[in-house]
Motif scaffolding. Structure first.
Motif, mmCIF file in Angstrom:
data_model
loop_
_atom_site.group_PDB
_atom_site.id
_atom_site.type_symbol
_atom_site.label_atom_id
_atom_site.label_comp_id
_atom_site.label_asym_id
_atom_site.label_seq_id
_atom_site.Cartn_x
_atom_site.Cartn_y
_atom_site.Cartn_z
ATOM 1 N N ARG A 1 -7.813 2.371 -4.327
ATOM 2 C CA ARG A 1 -6.942 3.415 -3.768
ATOM 3 C C ARG A 1 -6.038 2.821 -2.689
ATOM 4 N NH1 ARG A 1 -4.118 7.028 -4.872
ATOM 5 N NH2 ARG A 1 -5.774 8.059 -6.053
ATOM 6 N N ASP B 1 -2.044 3.153 -2.918
ATOM 7 C CA ASP B 1 -1.244 3.911 -1.935
ATOM 8 C C ASP B 1 -0.114 3.072 -1.351
ATOM 9 O OD1 ASP B 1 -2.733 6.122 -2.355
ATOM 10 O OD2 ASP B 1 -3.986 5.916 -0.561
ATOM 11 N N PRO C 1 3.225 5.337 -2.753
ATOM 12 C CA PRO C 1 2.874 6.198 -1.611
ATOM 13 C C PRO C 1 2.772 7.672 -1.990
ATOM 14 C CG PRO C 1 4.710 4.748 -1.067
ATOM 15 C CD PRO C 1 4.479 4.617 -2.535
ATOM 16 N N GLY D 1 1.069 8.795 -4.277
ATOM 17 C CA GLY D 1 -0.294 9.036 -4.739
ATOM 18 C C GLY D 1 -0.445 9.104 -6.243
#
Lengths: 239, 410
Positions: free
Chosen positions: B174, B178, B182, B184
């Motif tokens: 994760r 990210d 960014p 998600g």
């Protein structure tokens, strides 16, 4: 003002006992100017220490300004020293890191006076000794006579009932000594009781009365022996 | 209170005053920055690795036979080993890794989101056989685990499209997802190398796991590659046991593996030991810095004690005079404690500036962590207390000076 009865003080070491005061009985009236005289080791300073509650005594009773101070706690003796007694020392005992103003301020701070009242008291007492223009001077920037004047101002600032002076002119030349004596007389004229320890007969003669001590006792100078006292050996402190 | 006279008095003894004040300031700056390092390192070392490290056995094998230079033989041994390891009592899963997480040694590559103009980001990666997540005890957050179809077909060591571009499905953490995505939405997206010759499609996202450099800024960035690892020089396996089964496995495993193929040297260690070994220098530094803090506190406390003691001895007669003038014992005690309080306070004020200055200097040359205000405030309070304690004994000695000393001429 001061009433001592049968006061004895013994300094003890492992092998020696020194009787600094031997059943000394002394009375000093309020408002008088008394000189305490005697040879070295006769107990003059011990008498002064006892009178000023700087030191304790072994036996006897002591009333200061009507109060029995024989068995006071340390804190109560500090309060009486601060409020009722002004000390003048032979070596001035000014605090070298503090200027004139702060030196005079020392006892007033211990009394917990507000800043404004302290400032006024300091100014007035320095006016009396003629040093109000030297507030910011350090002791090292003053002459011996000026330093003793600051010490007198410090003693006066708290308006004490009793001034105890331990050879106040001992470290001064004769001119300065006379100035200091003038000041003490001036203070005494305001009603403050003055007890002065001195070696100098000439200065002692300026006092109202003299106490002569020898081996911790009061003596009659003409007999050169301890005064034979009736009853409680009460000393006649007179002219 | 006598703040004014005390401060004015202190400034009349400038040299002594400034020496101790500077000692306090320097000590605060050094102690605080040592503490910053210790706390930062402590938090990094205690960070969750995302793996079941207490129950993972690391198996190093170093082949000594030239047979291992043959890729087919190597692959055969690897498959046999994995079958053997998985069949051991108490074993949950076994996977071959080309490098070991938490070991301080690993491989990394540069990757950026496909279609992005941004520079690539460093991503530590591991070539792994099947069941890597189960072996690590890492949690799959979304997507799927690697499957057999993600690996190159038998006999091939790569997957390339018609244009010669290398194409793989991968798992990423994760943390890394990210950074590159960014918004998600990393699942199903592709990452590429700088010249676009290697493309990886993200098919699963790992909730969290550390790579080989757990205390680094990118310590949680990982990419798992479906490429079977192993060379003629070394082969590494991770074996996860049921809780508490690691020692029993280690006791018999070497012999079992040598029975299958004796031409190799086998070394066993737990992943927890690997991590401890990686942190050993950091732990040593933390101990050294801790020792420095204690030493500085002791030296500075002695400095304050010495100053207060000297001050009391030097001013014994003065204390007697103060007592004669009406100071109670408590007032004398208070005087010396306030004096120390003022000295310490000025020292700590200077030290605060120096602590921040030193921290900024260290941050600029060594990427050290930033000094946080709560830590500084804690340090100041502790220092103040230590200073007051150091001055207490001399102050109590001063308190016992009798007023009669005022009239002593010697």
């Amino acid at each position: 003002m001061l009433e001592m009865k049968n006061i004895s003080k013994v300094y003890r070491t492992e092998h020696v006992e020194t009787h600094a005061l031997s059943e000394l009985t002394v009375t000093v009236e309020a408002g008088s100017f008394v000189a305490v005289m005697g040879p070295s080791g006769c107990g003059k300073t011990t008498f002064l220490n006892t009178a000023g509650l700087l030191d304790t005594f072994d036996t006897g009773t002591y009333h200061l300004d009507g109060q029995d101070v024989s068995k006071l706690k340390d804190r109560e003796m500090s309060r009486i020293r601060n409020e009722k007694i002004g000390f003048i020392f032979q070596t001035f005992n000014l605090i070298p890191d503090l200027n004139v103003f702060d030196n005079v301020d020392v006892p007033l701070r211990y009394r917990g006076m507000p800043a404004g009242a302290r400032r006024q008291a300091i100014q007035e007492s320095l006016d009396i000794v003629g040093l109000s223009s030297r507030l910011k001077h350090l002791p090292s920037q003053l002459s011996g006579g000026q330093q003793q004047r600051v010490a007198i101002a410090r003693a006066l600032a708290g308006t004490p009932r009793l001034i105890l002076a331990d050879e106040p002119t001992g470290n001064l030349d004769s001119a300065m000594a006379n100035d200091i004596m003038d000041l003490l007389e001036k203070i005494n004229e305001t009603g403050t009781t003055v007890i002065m320890v001195t070696h100098d007969p000439e200065l002692a003669n300026r006092a109202h009365r003299q106490i002569h001590l020898l081996d911790g006792r009061q003596i009659d100078l003409e007999m050169d022996e301890p005064v034979p006292l009736a009853g409680d050996r009460a000393a006649t402190v007179g002219e | 209170m006598e703040f004014g006279p005390i401060v004015r008095s202190l400034f009349h003894n400038k040299t002594r005053f400034w020496l101790v004040t500077l000692e306090i300031a320097l000590t605060l700056a050094l102690v605080i920055n040592c503490a910053v390092y210790i706390l930062d390192m402590g938090s990094k070392m205690n960070r969750d690795t995302g793996m079941d490290i207490e129950n993972i056995l690391v198996v190093h094998t170093e082949p000594v036979s030239p047979d291992f230079k043959d890729e087919t033989f190597l692959s055969q041994v690897r498959d046999e080993d994995l079958r053997l390891l998985a069949a051991q009592p108490g074993v949950l899963s076994a996977t071959a890794f080309h490098q070991i997480p938490l070991s301080g040694s690993g491989s990394s590559a540069g990757r950026r989101a496909e279609g992005s103009d941004l520079n690539t980001i460093v991503i530590p990666y591991y070539l792994v056989t099947m069941n890597a997540l189960r072996t690590l005890g890492a949690e799959l957050e979304s997507g799927r685990d690697l499957m057999a179809s993600d690996y190159p077909p038998a006999g091939q060591d790569d997957i390339r499209d018609d244009d010669g571009v290398q194409r793989f499905n991968v798992l990423v953490t994760r943390s890394f997802a990210d950074k590159l995505f960014p918004d998600g939405d990393a699942l199903g997206k592709a990452v590429v190398n700088n010249d676009g010759t290697s493309v990886q499609t993200i098919v699963g996202i790992i909730k969290h796991m550390n790579n080989s450099w757990p205390t680094s800024d990118f310590g949680s960035d990982v990419m798992l590659f479906p490429l079977k690892p192993g060379t003629a020089e070394r082969m590494r396996y991770l074996v996860r046991t049921r809780p508490g089964g690691l020692d029993a496995l280690a006791a018999t495993l070497e012999e079992s593996m040598l029975t299958t193929n004796p031409d190799r040297i086998i070394t066993l260690t737990s992943l927890a030991e690997v991590r401890d070994d990686t942190f050993s220098e950091d732990v040593a530094l933390v101990k050294i810095f801790g020792g420095v803090i204690v030493l500085l506190f002791v030296v500075t406390s002695l400095g304050i004690f010495g100053l207060a003691s000297f001050s009391v001895t030097e001013r014994t007669r003065q204390i007697g005079t103060r007592r004669a003038l009406g100071a109670t014992r408590a007032a004398i005690l208070r005087y010396f404690l306030i004096e120390t309080w003022v000295i310490t306070g000025i020292g700590l004020t200077l030290g605060t500036g120096m602590a921040f200055g030193l921290n900024m200097a260290l941050a600029s040359i060594a990427d050290s962590p930033r000094l946080e205000l709560p830590l500084l405030l804690t340090g100041i309070v502790v220092f103040w207390l230590v200073g007051m304690l150091a001055a207490l004994l001399p102050a109590m000695r001063a308190m016992m000076v009798p007023p009669v000393l005022a009239t002593r001429t010697v």
